[in-house]
Design a protein around this motif. Structure first.
Motif, PDB file in Angstrom:
ATOM      1  N   VAL A  83      46.447  57.147  58.360  1.00  0.00           N
ATOM      2  CA  VAL A  83      45.896  58.088  57.365  1.00  0.00           C
ATOM      3  C   VAL A  83      44.942  57.316  56.465  1.00  0.00           C
ATOM      4  O   VAL A  83      45.285  56.233  55.974  1.00  0.00           O
ATOM      5  N   VAL A  85      41.774  57.872  53.371  1.00  0.00           N
ATOM      6  CA  VAL A  85      41.055  58.758  52.439  1.00  0.00           C
ATOM      7  C   VAL A  85      39.825  57.997  51.927  1.00  0.00           C
ATOM      8  O   VAL A  85      39.901  56.780  51.673  1.00  0.00           O
ATOM      9  N   GLY A  91      43.800  59.192  45.463  1.00  0.00           N
ATOM     10  CA  GLY A  91      44.620  59.493  44.291  1.00  0.00           C
ATOM     11  C   GLY A  91      44.570  60.934  43.828  1.00  0.00           C
ATOM     12  O   GLY A  91      44.994  61.261  42.727  1.00  0.00           O
ATOM     13  N   GLY A  93      45.583  63.580  46.070  1.00  0.00           N
ATOM     14  CA  GLY A  93      46.435  64.405  46.913  1.00  0.00           C
ATOM     15  C   GLY A  93      45.952  64.587  48.354  1.00  0.00           C
ATOM     16  O   GLY A  93      46.628  65.217  49.161  1.00  0.00           O
ATOM     17  N   GLY A  95      45.631  62.369  50.769  1.00  0.00           N
ATOM     18  CA  GLY A  95      46.457  61.650  51.727  1.00  0.00           C
ATOM     19  C   GLY A  95      47.728  62.424  52.050  1.00  0.00           C
ATOM     20  O   GLY A  95      48.111  62.578  53.211  1.00  0.00           O
ATOM     21  N   ASN A 122      50.210  47.079  50.204  1.00  0.00           N
ATOM     22  CA  ASN A 122      49.468  48.347  50.198  1.00  0.00           C
ATOM     23  C   ASN A 122      50.288  49.400  49.437  1.00  0.00           C
ATOM     24  O   ASN A 122      50.898  50.299  50.018  1.00  0.00           O
TER      25      ASN A 122
END
Ligand SMILES: CC(C)(COP(=O)(O)OP(=O)(O)OC[C@H]1O[C@@H](n2cnc3c(N)ncnc32)[C@H](O)[C@@H]1OP(=O)(O)O)[C@@H](O)C(=O)NCCC(=O)NCCS
Length: 166
Positions: A83, A85, A91, A93, A95, A122
């Motif tokens: 996944v 982004v 940050g 939403g 993901g 991570n």
């Protein structure tokens, strides 16, 4: 934002977002930027790939399932997942939306488990897992080298469908 199934036309956006993550050196052992053709080949696996569009219909994130040990029939319902982004959209939403959409599509296709590996530093990815019912299984020590240095990996899994039953 809204999540939807991806198609080959999304490969350009998926590659651009993936390459930001590769550049960050926090998400993956991979250091080679991916081409659009690399991403188009993912669609040949016929596994779920979802993208998240923002309010202006720009792709800001994606999640994809990848083959897991295709040589082992017993693992036929397991897929790897990833996944990513876009940096500018993290940050907010996307993901979480992507993981949920991927899990739904995977479950609908009879996949019973999504697995992945995450670098311990991570923190965003580990936080996303915690909020997405993705369980930390353990730690692979010295699983590979990134930029010449040994790296550990946190192994994670999310059970789906019939695998959730007691
Ligand atoms: C990891 C990543 C996909 C998360 O996506 P995102 O859209 O930024 O995350 P979301 O906004 O959906 O947040 C999901 C949860 O994680 C938390 N979170 C997100 N970023 C965080 C950060 N930097 N530090 C701490 N928590 C964080 C959010 O607060 C949220 O928790 P909540 O549901 O309890 O409120 C994104 O940061 C990214 O693309 N990173 C680079 C690529 C990568 O590392 N991919 C994973 C490879 S294993």
């Amino acid at each position: 934002m809204r999540a939807r199934s991806a198609d080959r036309a999304d490969a350009v956006s998926i590659a651009a977002i993936y390459n930001e993550g590769i550049e960050d050196r926090l998400a993956t052992f991979e250091t080679r930027p991916r081409t659009v053709a690399d991403i188009e080949r993912w669609f040949d696996d016929a596994l779920p790939i979802v993208v998240v569009d923002d309010d202006a219909s720009r792709v800001v994130g994606w999640a994809a399932a990848h083959p897991y040990r295709p040589d082992r029939e017993a693992y036929a319902g397991i897929a790897e997942f990833s996944v990513y982004v876009a940096r500018a959209a993290r940050g907010r939403g996307a993901g979480r939306l992507a993981v949920e959409a991927l899990a739904q599509e995977a479950e609908a296709r009879g996949i019973w488990k999504l697995v992945s590996r995450i670098f311990p530093e991570n923190v965003a990815s580990l936080a996303l897992c915690r909020s997405s019912r993705v369980r930390e299984v353990g730690v692979y020590r010295r699983h590979g080298r990134r930029d010449g240095e040994w790296r550990d990996c946190v192994t994670v899994e999310r059970l789906l469908g019939e695998a959730l039953a007691d």
